[in-house]
Design a protein around this motif. Structure first.
Motif, short mmCIF file in Angstrom:
data_model
loop_
_atom_site.label_atom_id
_atom_site.label_comp_id
_atom_site.label_asym_id
_atom_site.label_seq_id
_atom_site.Cartn_x
_atom_site.Cartn_y
_atom_site.Cartn_z
N ALA A 25 0.82 -1.20 0.00
CA ALA A 25 0.00 0.00 0.00
C ALA A 25 0.85 1.26 0.00
N GLN A 26 2.15 1.09 0.27
CA GLN A 26 3.04 2.24 0.38
C GLN A 26 3.65 2.62 -0.97
N ARG A 27 3.62 1.75 -1.96
CA ARG A 27 4.35 1.96 -3.20
C ARG A 27 3.49 2.61 -4.27
N PRO A 28 4.13 3.26 -5.23
CA PRO A 28 3.35 3.81 -6.35
C PRO A 28 2.56 2.72 -7.04
N SER A 29 1.34 3.02 -7.47
CA SER A 29 0.47 2.02 -8.05
C SER A 29 0.43 2.09 -9.58
N ARG A 30 1.14 3.03 -10.19
CA ARG A 30 1.09 3.19 -11.64
C ARG A 30 1.73 1.99 -12.33
N VAL A 31 1.36 1.74 -13.58
CA VAL A 31 1.90 0.64 -14.37
C VAL A 31 3.29 1.01 -14.87
N SER A 58 24.68 19.39 -17.58
CA SER A 58 24.79 19.80 -16.19
C SER A 58 23.84 18.97 -15.33
N PRO A 59 24.03 18.96 -14.00
CA PRO A 59 23.09 18.24 -13.14
C PRO A 59 21.64 18.68 -13.35
N ALA A 60 21.42 19.97 -13.51
CA ALA A 60 20.06 20.46 -13.71
C ALA A 60 19.48 19.94 -15.02
N GLU A 61 20.30 19.88 -16.06
CA GLU A 61 19.82 19.37 -17.35
C GLU A 61 19.51 17.89 -17.28
N VAL A 62 20.28 17.16 -16.49
CA VAL A 62 20.01 15.73 -16.31
C VAL A 62 18.66 15.53 -15.63
N VAL A 63 18.42 16.28 -14.57
CA VAL A 63 17.16 16.14 -13.84
C VAL A 63 15.99 16.58 -14.72
N ALA A 64 16.20 17.63 -15.51
CA ALA A 64 15.14 18.08 -16.42
C ALA A 64 14.81 17.00 -17.44
N TRP A 65 15.82 16.26 -17.91
CA TRP A 65 15.56 15.15 -18.83
C TRP A 65 14.69 14.08 -18.17
N VAL A 66 14.99 13.78 -16.92
CA VAL A 66 14.18 12.80 -16.20
C VAL A 66 12.74 13.29 -16.07
N ALA A 67 12.57 14.55 -15.71
CA ALA A 67 11.23 15.10 -15.53
C ALA A 67 10.43 15.07 -16.82
N ALA A 68 11.12 15.16 -17.96
CA ALA A 68 10.43 15.14 -19.25
C ALA A 68 10.04 13.73 -19.68
N ASN A 69 10.64 12.73 -19.03
CA ASN A 69 10.41 11.35 -19.46
C ASN A 69 9.77 10.44 -18.41
N PHE A 70 9.66 10.93 -17.17
CA PHE A 70 9.11 10.11 -16.09
C PHE A 70 8.16 10.94 -15.24
N ALA A 71 7.11 10.30 -14.75
CA ALA A 71 6.20 10.96 -13.82
C ALA A 71 6.83 11.04 -12.43
N THR A 72 6.41 12.00 -11.64
CA THR A 72 6.97 12.16 -10.31
C THR A 72 6.80 10.91 -9.47
N ASP A 73 5.63 10.26 -9.56
CA ASP A 73 5.39 9.09 -8.72
C ASP A 73 6.12 7.85 -9.23
N ALA A 74 6.85 7.97 -10.34
CA ALA A 74 7.66 6.86 -10.85
C ALA A 74 9.12 7.03 -10.46
N ALA A 75 9.46 8.12 -9.76
CA ALA A 75 10.85 8.45 -9.45
C ALA A 75 11.11 8.42 -7.95
N ALA A 76 12.35 8.09 -7.61
CA ALA A 76 12.78 8.09 -6.21
C ALA A 76 14.21 8.61 -6.14
#
Length: 267
Positions: A25-31, A58-76
């Protein structure tokens, strides 16, 4: 800003420690996307970000790439609570992201205090990842101070297995691994597919130095573990972490006197 727990005992913040909330019940439920899809995405991302080249993102560009390709609830975000630079950086692009804290039962009081400050100050959700056994239960099963007799097994039981279990609901995880920390980390890519855990692994601050980390923390006023100013540039469990002298290998205080240099999370 909130917190929850994954592990044993499995409890919500503020609940009695024996209440026993189910881990599922604690984990993200998305597919989740398939391993092949995630592997291909990691390869494409690493190439697009110019990992280990003269044009590395840069670190910020790397994180921005993740944000463009993954939902927040899919990331840790994995965080040892030596500092909160990485959670702060990630939260700028993925507000409310889960921050995984491996609560081994052996942490310094200052580390727990940093964890509490991160939960209070940043737009993240702290997830306390607990081992299957408490320290007392492990002592009963393996004998007291397993960390002194078999540190590899202790880390495997209190860090590696709990993290692997916790990552099961995500598609991507961020680490604070830096190339300057140890010879085993000098070729750390920005993005890779984590075969053992079955998800994308992102190391946005791989090119940072220790001073870069401190500069970022100072510039944005993010929490930093008090021990960092007391000769502990790398902070793990209290029984296995010693201060180091200025100019020494920052990780020489981890498992001091032993041949062990990694807990196993990044091998």
């Amino acid at each position: 800003m909130s917190a929850r727990n994954i592990g044993h005992p499995r409890v919500e913040e503020g609940a009695p420690r024996d209440s026993g909330v189910e881990e599922a019940a604690q984990r993200p439920s998305r597919v989740r996307r398939t391993p092949d899809n995630l592997r291909a995405l990691a390869e494409a991302g690493n190439a697009a970000l110019g990992s280990l080249t003269d044009h590395e993102a840069s670190p910020a560009e790397v994180v921005a790439w993740v944000a463009a390709n993954f939902a927040t609830d899919a990331a840790a975000v994995a965080c040892s609570m030596a500092d909160a630079a990485l959670p702060h950086l990630v939260a700028q692009y993925l507000p409310g992201v889960d921050v995984l804290f491996l609560d081994t039962g052996y942490h310094f009081a200052a580390t727990h205090a940093t964890r509490d400050e991160v939960a209070r100050q940043l737009d993240v959700r702290i997830v306390d990842v607990l081992p299957e056994q408490t320290v007392a239960e492990q002592d009963a099963a393996f004998g007291a101070e397993l960390f002194a007799r078999d540190p590899g097994l202790c880390c495997a039981r209190r860090k590696v297995e709990p993290l692997q279990r916790a990552l099961g609901g995500y598609e991507v995880w961020f680490t604070g691994v830096r190339r300057d920390e140890a010879p085993t980390r000098t070729l750390t890519p920005l993005v890779t597919y984590d075969e053992r855990n079955g998800l994308v692994k992102v190391n946005p601050v791989a090119a940072w130095t220790f001073d870069d980390l401190l500069d970022y923390a100072g510039a944005f006023g993010v929490p930093v573990n008090l021990l960092m100013s007391q000769g502990y540039p790398s902070i793990g469990c209290e029984p296995c972490t010693k201060p180091v002298a200025a100019g020494e290998d920052p990780r020489s205080g981890r498992w001091a006197g032993l041949s062990k240099t990694e807990c196993g999370l990044h091998l």
